[in-house]
Design an enzyme around this catalytic site. Structure first.
Site, PDB file in Angstrom:
ATOM      1  N   ASN A 107       1.616  -2.962   4.145  1.00 44.73           N
ATOM      2  CA  ASN A 107       0.646  -3.790   3.419  1.00 44.73           C
ATOM      3  C   ASN A 107      -0.373  -4.291   4.440  1.00 44.73           C
ATOM      4  O   ASN A 107      -0.281  -3.990   5.634  1.00 44.73           O
ATOM      5  CB  ASN A 107       1.359  -4.943   2.705  1.00 44.73           C
ATOM      6  CG  ASN A 107       0.435  -5.661   1.728  1.00 44.73           C
ATOM      7  OD1 ASN A 107      -0.275  -5.027   0.946  1.00 44.73           O
ATOM      8  ND2 ASN A 107       0.393  -6.971   1.782  1.00 44.73           N
TER       9      ASN A 107
ATOM     10  N   ASP B 222       0.823  -1.216   0.000  1.00 42.57           N
ATOM     11  CA  ASP B 222       0.000   0.000   0.000  1.00 42.57           C
ATOM     12  C   ASP B 222       0.850   1.257   0.000  1.00 42.57           C
ATOM     13  O   ASP B 222       0.413   2.309  -0.465  1.00 42.57           O
ATOM     14  CB  ASP B 222      -0.948  -0.005   1.206  1.00 42.57           C
ATOM     15  CG  ASP B 222      -2.009  -1.061   0.989  1.00 42.57           C
ATOM     16  OD1 ASP B 222      -1.750  -2.227   1.315  1.00 42.57           O
ATOM     17  OD2 ASP B 222      -3.064  -0.727   0.420  1.00 42.57           O
TER      18      ASP B 222
HETATM   19  O1  MRU Z   1      -7.739  -2.653   2.938  1.00 40.75           O
HETATM   20  P1  MRU Z   1      -7.457  -3.067   1.519  1.00 40.75           P
HETATM   21  O2  MRU Z   1      -8.262  -4.255   1.106  1.00 40.75           O
HETATM   22  O3  MRU Z   1      -7.558  -1.918   0.559  1.00 40.75           O
HETATM   23  O4  MRU Z   1      -5.932  -3.532   1.560  1.00 40.75           O
HETATM   24  C1  MRU Z   1      -5.351  -3.988   0.370  1.00 40.75           C
HETATM   25  C2  MRU Z   1      -3.971  -4.483   0.552  1.00 40.75           C
HETATM   26  O5  MRU Z   1      -3.384  -4.396   1.598  1.00 40.75           O
HETATM   27  C3  MRU Z   1      -3.289  -5.014  -0.680  1.00 40.75           C
HETATM   28  O6  MRU Z   1      -2.424  -6.046  -0.343  1.00 40.75           O
HETATM   29  C4  MRU Z   1      -2.483  -3.879  -1.319  1.00 40.75           C
HETATM   30  O7  MRU Z   1      -3.293  -2.775  -1.555  1.00 40.75           O
HETATM   31  C5  MRU Z   1      -1.882  -4.307  -2.595  1.00 40.75           C
HETATM   32  S1  MRU Z   1      -3.101  -4.358  -3.877  1.00 40.75           S
HETATM   33  C6  MRU Z   1      -2.445  -4.645  -5.337  1.00 40.75           C
END
Ligand code: MRU
Length: 336
Positions: A236, A226
């Site tokens: 992440n 992220d």
């Molecule tokens: O809370 P989320 O579902 O938005 O979190 C997503 C993640 O942590 C993913 O692993 C990250 O965004 C990578 S997506 C290609």
């Protein structure tokens, strides 16, 4: 109009939501109809363009005054994924670069820019898949955490995109999928995407990963990101740090796959990454419905954790695979 696949309803229902205005797009980001760092960035850009299109302004200054709250509404949705701010920054920059142009032309350019951000993300994922697939061997079992597929991106995916590319190239592989408490992106979304692509996959609860590593049943760990700090520290989905530490203890390579739009060179280390704290009900209840904890309990619900660079074997980007410590020198200047 922006259309979103409501990911909170998957895998049981495929429901598309029409977003007529930027406020609905912002609600969709906040409430996880759309989620995953690159997809959040694309949605924010589309929300920005949608909001801009509705502005009635005779002058550039009036347009800029009205676009500011649209930016702020979208920026206030989720704090951790830097792709959101990266995409909004691209939209802001485009507005500033065209201050001599008529307002209607700027609006058209913003729509094109949002579409370009979407298209480029797909291209980057495909390139990332090509680089990352070289790390995967015939017969590998790969552990992944959260959802990093087409749903989380413009299409194809980051870590899951690498797995898709390896599979499409003919490598017979298996995927071990962490369910990813508390929102269950692994169980609901990653398993769904793998099933759609007919890739052999086994769902495990997050606390099983160590036992599978100890038995020698995992050859490689692949996750998304992220926000990656300049030193390679990576935020992440919560639980990623535990996987990385376990991988190190078992001498299993641990790779992060992310487009360069996920790298935040403005922060030196992961200590500066803001971590979203979400509704306690995600932890106390299943799907907000069935309560699994007693009432009035104290709950912590950080949505992300930070994995220090020392646990990361390499970072797969659209420009190649880098050691965390190489990011700044190799990519720090040429990021777009
Ligand atoms: O809370 P989320 O579902 O938005 O979190 C997503 C993640 O942590 C993913 O692993 C990250 O965004 C990578 S997506 C290609």
């Amino acid at each position: 109009m922006v259309r979103m696949l409501d990911q909170t309803r998957l895998p049981h229902e495929v429901v598309w939501v029409d977003c007529p205005d930027h406020q609905t797009v912002a609600k969709g980001i906040k409430e996880l109809w759309v989620r995953g760092a690159p997809a959040i960035g694309i949605a924010a850009a589309m929300g920005f363009a949608l909001g801009a299109r509705a502005i009635q302004a005779a002058t550039y200054d009036d347009f800029v005054r009205q676009i500011k709250p649209i930016h702020d509404t979208l920026a206030a949705t989720r704090p951790t994924a830097v792709n959101l701010f990266w995409a909004l920054n691209r939209m802001d920059t485009l507005v500033q670069l065209h201050k001599d142009r008529p307002v209607e032309e700027i609006k058209e350019r913003l729509i094109k820019e949002a579409r370009a951000i979407h298209d480029q993300d797909i291209q980057r994922n495909v390139a990332m898949g090509g680089h990352g697939a070289k790390l995967i061997r015939e017969g590998d079992t790969i552990l992944t955490h959260c959802n990093t597929g087409a749903l989380a991106t413009g299409g194809h995916g980051t870590a899951l995109g690498v797995i898709f590319t390896a599979w499409e190239s003919g490598k017979r592989i298996k995927v071990l999928v962490d369910e990813t408490r508390p929102v269950l992106q692994g169980a609901r979304l990653t398993m769904w995407e793998l099933q759609q692509n007919k890739i052999p996959a086994t769902l495990i609860t997050d606390n099983m990963a160590g036992a599978f590593m100890k038995k020698g049943m995992i050859r490689l760990c692949l996750v998304g990101a992220d926000r990656i700090a300049a030193n390679g520290d990576t935020a992440n989905k919560i639980g990623t740090y535990s996987v990385a530490v376990l991988a190190k203890a078992h001498k299993i390579p641990f790779y992060v796959a992310a487009p360069t739009s996920t790298i935040d060179f403005s922060i030196a280390s992961g200590d500066a990454i803001p971590i979203e704290e979400r509704n306690p009900e995600e932890v106390t209840n299943v799907f907000g419905k069935v309560r699994i904890a007693p009432t009035h309990v104290d709950v912590a619900n950080p949505a992300f954790d930070v994995t220090p660079a020392k646990y990361i074997t390499g970072i797969i980007t659209e420009q190649g695979i880098f050691k965390p410590g190489e990011l700044k020198r190799t990519l720090g200047r040429k990021r777009t």
